[in-house]
Design a protein around this motif. Sequence first.
Motif, PDB file in Angstrom:
ATOM      1  N   GLY A 241      -3.305  54.668 -19.258  1.00 36.57           N
ATOM      2  CA  GLY A 241      -3.101  54.403 -17.837  1.00 36.57           C
ATOM      3  C   GLY A 241      -1.812  54.996 -17.295  1.00 36.57           C
ATOM      4  O   GLY A 241      -0.946  55.459 -18.047  1.00 36.57           O
ATOM      5  N   GLN A 242      -1.680  54.935 -15.971  1.00 36.90           N
ATOM      6  CA  GLN A 242      -0.547  55.580 -15.308  1.00 36.90           C
ATOM      7  C   GLN A 242       0.796  54.911 -15.579  1.00 36.90           C
ATOM      8  O   GLN A 242       1.836  55.536 -15.418  1.00 36.90           O
ATOM      9  CB  GLN A 242      -0.794  55.668 -13.809  1.00 36.90           C
TER      10      GLN A 242
ATOM     11  N   PRO B 197       0.001  45.921 -19.693  1.00 39.49           N
ATOM     12  CA  PRO B 197      -1.039  46.372 -20.620  1.00 39.49           C
ATOM     13  C   PRO B 197      -2.211  47.106 -19.962  1.00 39.49           C
ATOM     14  O   PRO B 197      -3.060  47.641 -20.672  1.00 39.49           O
ATOM     15  CB  PRO B 197      -1.511  45.081 -21.288  1.00 39.49           C
ATOM     16  N   TYR B 198      -2.275  47.130 -18.637  1.00 35.48           N
ATOM     17  CA  TYR B 198      -3.382  47.813 -17.965  1.00 35.48           C
ATOM     18  C   TYR B 198      -3.389  49.294 -18.363  1.00 35.48           C
ATOM     19  O   TYR B 198      -2.359  49.949 -18.340  1.00 35.48           O
ATOM     20  CB  TYR B 198      -3.270  47.676 -16.450  1.00 35.48           C
ATOM     21  N   GLY B 199      -4.536  49.812 -18.730  1.00 38.87           N
ATOM     22  CA  GLY B 199      -4.635  51.206 -19.170  1.00 38.87           C
ATOM     23  C   GLY B 199      -4.240  51.386 -20.623  1.00 38.87           C
ATOM     24  O   GLY B 199      -3.767  52.451 -21.018  1.00 38.87           O
ATOM     25  N   TRP B 200      -4.440  50.329 -21.432  1.00 39.63           N
ATOM     26  CA  TRP B 200      -4.087  50.370 -22.862  1.00 39.63           C
ATOM     27  C   TRP B 200      -4.626  51.657 -23.492  1.00 39.63           C
ATOM     28  O   TRP B 200      -5.755  52.053 -23.237  1.00 39.63           O
ATOM     29  CB  TRP B 200      -4.690  49.150 -23.559  1.00 39.63           C
TER      30      TRP B 200
ATOM     31  N   CYS C 110     -13.989  58.651 -23.063  1.00 36.63           N
ATOM     32  CA  CYS C 110     -13.586  57.340 -23.554  1.00 36.63           C
ATOM     33  C   CYS C 110     -14.227  56.200 -22.778  1.00 36.63           C
ATOM     34  O   CYS C 110     -14.056  55.049 -23.140  1.00 36.63           O
ATOM     35  CB  CYS C 110     -12.064  57.188 -23.534  1.00 36.63           C
ATOM     36  N   CYS C 111     -14.970  56.472 -21.714  1.00 37.95           N
ATOM     37  CA  CYS C 111     -15.646  55.436 -20.944  1.00 37.95           C
ATOM     38  C   CYS C 111     -17.041  55.255 -21.512  1.00 37.95           C
ATOM     39  O   CYS C 111     -17.847  56.165 -21.456  1.00 37.95           O
ATOM     40  CB  CYS C 111     -15.705  55.808 -19.468  1.00 37.95           C
TER      41      CYS C 111
END
Length: 182
Positions: free
Chosen positions: A54-55, A96-99, A167-168
């Motif tokens: 994540g960013q 932790p968003y976008g681990w 990865c999605c």
Amino acid sequence: VGKRRFHGSGRGGLLGSVMAASPTVFLLMVNGQIEFASFPEFDELYCKYCFVYGQDWAPTAGLEEGISQITSKNNGIEQTMVWNFPLDISFKSTNPYGWPQIVLSVYGPDVFGNDVVRGYGAVHVPFTPGRHRRTIPMFVPESSSKLQKFTSDQSEVPRLCDSFFQCCHQGYEEAGLRHESC
């Protein structure tokens, strides 16, 4: 020596000033290896990896991407291909968003000797500290028309260009991917 005064709500104003001055970060260190793969119908494969995150995440040390050596099937019953390819990277983030996830792409030669994709897979870096072993299911691009499916054995296999898409794990069928049981 003068005194400083805070006006307004006192503690709330002070807390806001402190947080803006020094945001809290945490570190994530990843050490490990890509051990082996099992592609029963293929031989002479190599692996590319990259990390997608994540960013708010930033790598602080190590390599974000790499490519392994070419390996052949061993002579044992399992006929696995061993890479033992090392991974070592550290990240920092404020939340932790976008681990981070590791995205793998496995390539090998077609009948003409050209490198073609044999599978894509991704897995999140484990959330808890310690030793972990992950098995990554691999997905293979599938041609969208019957003519492409017929000629794909003799020509280049369709490829995914965006590591983030790889990865999605949603919508594989809609995207023309099939699961390769490895």
